[in-house]
Scaffold this motif. Structure first.
Motif, PDB file in Angstrom:
ATOM      1  N   THR A 118       0.753  -1.154   0.205  1.00 44.17           N
ATOM      2  CA  THR A 118       0.194   0.189  -0.185  1.00 44.17           C
ATOM      3  C   THR A 118       0.810   1.145  -0.142  1.00 44.17           C
ATOM      4  N   TYR A 119       2.069   1.470   0.354  1.00 45.92           N
ATOM      5  CA  TYR A 119       3.064   2.254   0.174  1.00 45.92           C
ATOM      6  C   TYR A 119       2.686   2.835   1.197  1.00 45.92           C
ATOM      7  N   ALA A 120       2.153   2.801   2.529  1.00 48.30           N
ATOM      8  CA  ALA A 120       1.412   3.281   3.718  1.00 48.30           C
ATOM      9  C   ALA A 120       2.366   3.357   4.764  1.00 48.30           C
ATOM     10  N   THR A 121       3.101   4.301   4.931  1.00 45.13           N
ATOM     11  CA  THR A 121       4.560   4.834   5.992  1.00 45.13           C
ATOM     12  C   THR A 121       3.647   4.292   6.979  1.00 45.13           C
ATOM     13  N   GLN A 122       4.731   4.011   8.488  1.00 48.26           N
ATOM     14  CA  GLN A 122       4.763   3.893   9.302  1.00 48.26           C
ATOM     15  C   GLN A 122       5.590   4.149   9.767  1.00 48.26           C
ATOM     16  N   VAL A 123       5.944   5.794  11.745  1.00 51.31           N
ATOM     17  CA  VAL A 123       7.308   5.930  11.579  1.00 51.31           C
ATOM     18  C   VAL A 123       7.336   5.231  13.312  1.00 51.31           C
ATOM     19  N   VAL A 124       8.185   5.095  13.990  1.00 51.50           N
ATOM     20  CA  VAL A 124       8.683   4.883  15.089  1.00 51.50           C
ATOM     21  C   VAL A 124       9.104   5.422  15.715  1.00 51.50           C
ATOM     22  N   HIS A 125       9.002   6.651  16.074  1.00 50.92           N
ATOM     23  CA  HIS A 125      10.170   7.015  17.030  1.00 50.92           C
ATOM     24  C   HIS A 125      11.046   7.044  18.242  1.00 50.92           C
ATOM     25  N   THR A 126      11.961   6.854  17.731  1.00 56.63           N
ATOM     26  CA  THR A 126      12.973   6.286  19.540  1.00 56.63           C
ATOM     27  C   THR A 126      13.671   6.994  19.344  1.00 56.63           C
ATOM     28  N   ALA A 127      14.499   7.263  20.780  1.00 54.92           N
ATOM     29  CA  ALA A 127      15.442   8.427  20.940  1.00 54.92           C
ATOM     30  C   ALA A 127      16.661   8.179  20.200  1.00 54.92           C
ATOM     31  N   SER A 128      16.801   9.818  19.729  1.00 53.00           N
ATOM     32  CA  SER A 128      17.934  10.079  18.622  1.00 53.00           C
ATOM     33  C   SER A 128      19.191   8.994  19.214  1.00 53.00           C
ATOM     34  N   GLN A 129      20.789   8.647  18.875  1.00 53.59           N
ATOM     35  CA  GLN A 129      21.838   8.409  18.941  1.00 53.59           C
ATOM     36  C   GLN A 129      22.990   8.819  18.565  1.00 53.59           C
ATOM     37  N   TRP A 130      24.379   9.734  18.922  1.00 45.79           N
ATOM     38  CA  TRP A 130      25.113  10.469  18.649  1.00 45.79           C
ATOM     39  C   TRP A 130      25.562   9.342  17.757  1.00 45.79           C
ATOM     40  N   ASN A 131      26.012   8.909  16.553  1.00 47.62           N
ATOM     41  CA  ASN A 131      27.487   7.570  16.114  1.00 47.62           C
ATOM     42  C   ASN A 131      28.567   8.600  15.271  1.00 47.62           C
ATOM     43  N   LEU A 132      29.409   8.067  16.629  1.00 46.54           N
ATOM     44  CA  LEU A 132      31.073   8.796  15.345  1.00 46.54           C
ATOM     45  C   LEU A 132      31.707   7.621  14.448  1.00 46.54           C
ATOM     46  N   ASP A 133      32.318   7.738  13.701  1.00 45.61           N
ATOM     47  CA  ASP A 133      32.625   7.306  12.118  1.00 45.61           C
ATOM     48  C   ASP A 133      34.413   7.874  12.276  1.00 45.61           C
ATOM     49  N   PHE A 134      35.779   7.598  13.049  1.00 51.21           N
ATOM     50  CA  PHE A 134      36.728   8.158  12.584  1.00 51.21           C
ATOM     51  C   PHE A 134      38.022   7.136  12.393  1.00 51.21           C
ATOM     52  N   THR A 135      38.491   7.735  10.879  1.00 50.82           N
ATOM     53  CA  THR A 135      39.725   7.578  10.782  1.00 50.82           C
ATOM     54  C   THR A 135      41.018   8.490  11.451  1.00 50.82           C
ATOM     55  N   TRP A 136      42.341   7.134  11.192  1.00 50.39           N
ATOM     56  CA  TRP A 136      43.003   8.127  12.326  1.00 50.39           C
ATOM     57  C   TRP A 136      44.224   8.806  11.041  1.00 50.39           C
ATOM     58  N   PRO A 137      44.942   9.641  11.253  1.00 48.14           N
ATOM     59  CA  PRO A 137      45.328  10.095  10.418  1.00 48.14           C
ATOM     60  C   PRO A 137      46.749   9.814  10.579  1.00 48.14           C
ATOM     61  N   ARG A 138      48.009   9.646   9.955  1.00 53.17           N
ATOM     62  CA  ARG A 138      48.974   8.593   9.323  1.00 53.17           C
ATOM     63  C   ARG A 138      50.359   9.278  11.187  1.00 53.17           C
ATOM     64  N   MET A 139      50.839   8.241  11.280  1.00 50.94           N
ATOM     65  CA  MET A 139      51.230   8.581  12.176  1.00 50.94           C
ATOM     66  C   MET A 139      52.602   7.815  13.057  1.00 50.94           C
ATOM     67  N   ASN A 140      53.522   7.932  13.572  1.00 50.17           N
ATOM     68  CA  ASN A 140      54.893   6.750  13.968  1.00 50.17           C
ATOM     69  C   ASN A 140      54.409   5.594  14.717  1.00 50.17           C
ATOM     70  N   LEU A 141      55.308   4.333  14.829  1.00 50.67           N
ATOM     71  CA  LEU A 141      55.023   3.729  15.605  1.00 50.67           C
ATOM     72  C   LEU A 141      54.716   3.892  17.315  1.00 50.67           C
ATOM     73  N   ALA A 142      55.334   5.076  17.988  1.00 50.04           N
ATOM     74  CA  ALA A 142      55.081   5.354  19.181  1.00 50.04           C
ATOM     75  C   ALA A 142      53.297   6.184  19.203  1.00 50.04           C
ATOM     76  N   GLN A 143      53.336   6.320  18.592  1.00 45.67           N
ATOM     77  CA  GLN A 143      51.483   7.199  18.556  1.00 45.67           C
ATOM     78  C   GLN A 143      50.866   6.232  18.462  1.00 45.67           C
ATOM     79  N   ALA A 144      51.103   5.285  17.791  1.00 48.43           N
ATOM     80  CA  ALA A 144      50.141   4.155  17.111  1.00 48.43           C
ATOM     81  C   ALA A 144      50.021   3.344  18.553  1.00 48.43           C
ATOM     82  N   THR A 145      51.155   2.879  19.247  1.00 50.98           N
ATOM     83  CA  THR A 145      51.267   2.544  20.481  1.00 50.98           C
ATOM     84  C   THR A 145      50.148   3.062  20.967  1.00 50.98           C
ATOM     85  N   VAL A 146      50.415   3.977  21.467  1.00 47.11           N
ATOM     86  CA  VAL A 146      49.932   4.828  22.439  1.00 47.11           C
ATOM     87  C   VAL A 146      48.025   4.000  22.024  1.00 47.11           C
TER      88      VAL A 146
END
Length: 174
Positions: A6-34
């Motif tokens: 029927t293409y009818a839409t049902q919306v379920v309202h749940t609490a929003s939640q922050w999401n993070l997706d990050f990539t580390w920059p280039r680093m040396n071995l000492a930084q990577a170890t920490v």
């Protein structure tokens, strides 16, 4: 959800939640170890960490408090701490912290009212009740996060021999 028939839409309202997706920059071995030791200390999804947004999305305002109680599932608060009719200094996109929750301004007046108060709208909605006079942190807001996987990501080395981590994915700890 949309019905395929029927293409009818049902919306379920749940609490929003922050999401993070990050990539580390280039680093040396000492930084990577920490970083690897820090990731190991989180024990996958068991541990939590604080995330603070970049400086350009924060505001130097201090001494601001709730002018009225704020309640869970609300998405606006009345704040005080400005001089009468003073410029608010707030813009859409600024982050702030109330309790342990990281919030982002979606609407705010340019000036405070004659009582030095203003109504600020934000997302996501509140998850707890806050009393009149509760402190609001615009200067160094942060949120509590945890990794989304129970596996601890480990670093590898790129073709030049520099350590690299896979993307780190985390979500707000509720």
């Amino acid at each position: 959800m949309e019905s395929p028939h029927t293409y009818a839409t049902q919306v379920v309202h749940t609490a929003s939640q922050w999401n993070l997706d990050f990539t580390w920059p280039r680093m040396n071995l000492a930084q990577a170890t920490v970083i690897q030791a820090w990731l190991d200390s989180l024990r996958g999804q068991a541990g939590t960490f604080r995330y603070t947004p970049r400086a350009r999305t924060r505001n130097a305002l201090t001494g601001r408090v709730l002018a009225a109680a704020a309640y869970a599932y609300g998405n606006n608060v009345k704040l005080s701490g400005w001089a009468a009719n003073a410029a608010s200094g707030l813009s859409v996109g600024h982050f702030f912290q109330l309790g342990d929750q990281l919030l982002r301004v979606t609407a705010a007046p340019v000036n405070a009212d004659a009582n030095g108060q203003l109504l600020v709208e934000f997302e996501p909605m509140l998850r707890a009740n806050y009393a009149n006079g509760a402190a609001v942190n615009f200067a160094n807001p942060s949120g509590l996060f945890r990794l989304t996987t129970s596996d601890t990501p480990a670093f590898d080395c790129d073709t030049d021999g520099y350590p690299t981590f896979p993307s780190i994915i985390a979500k707000e700890a509720i």
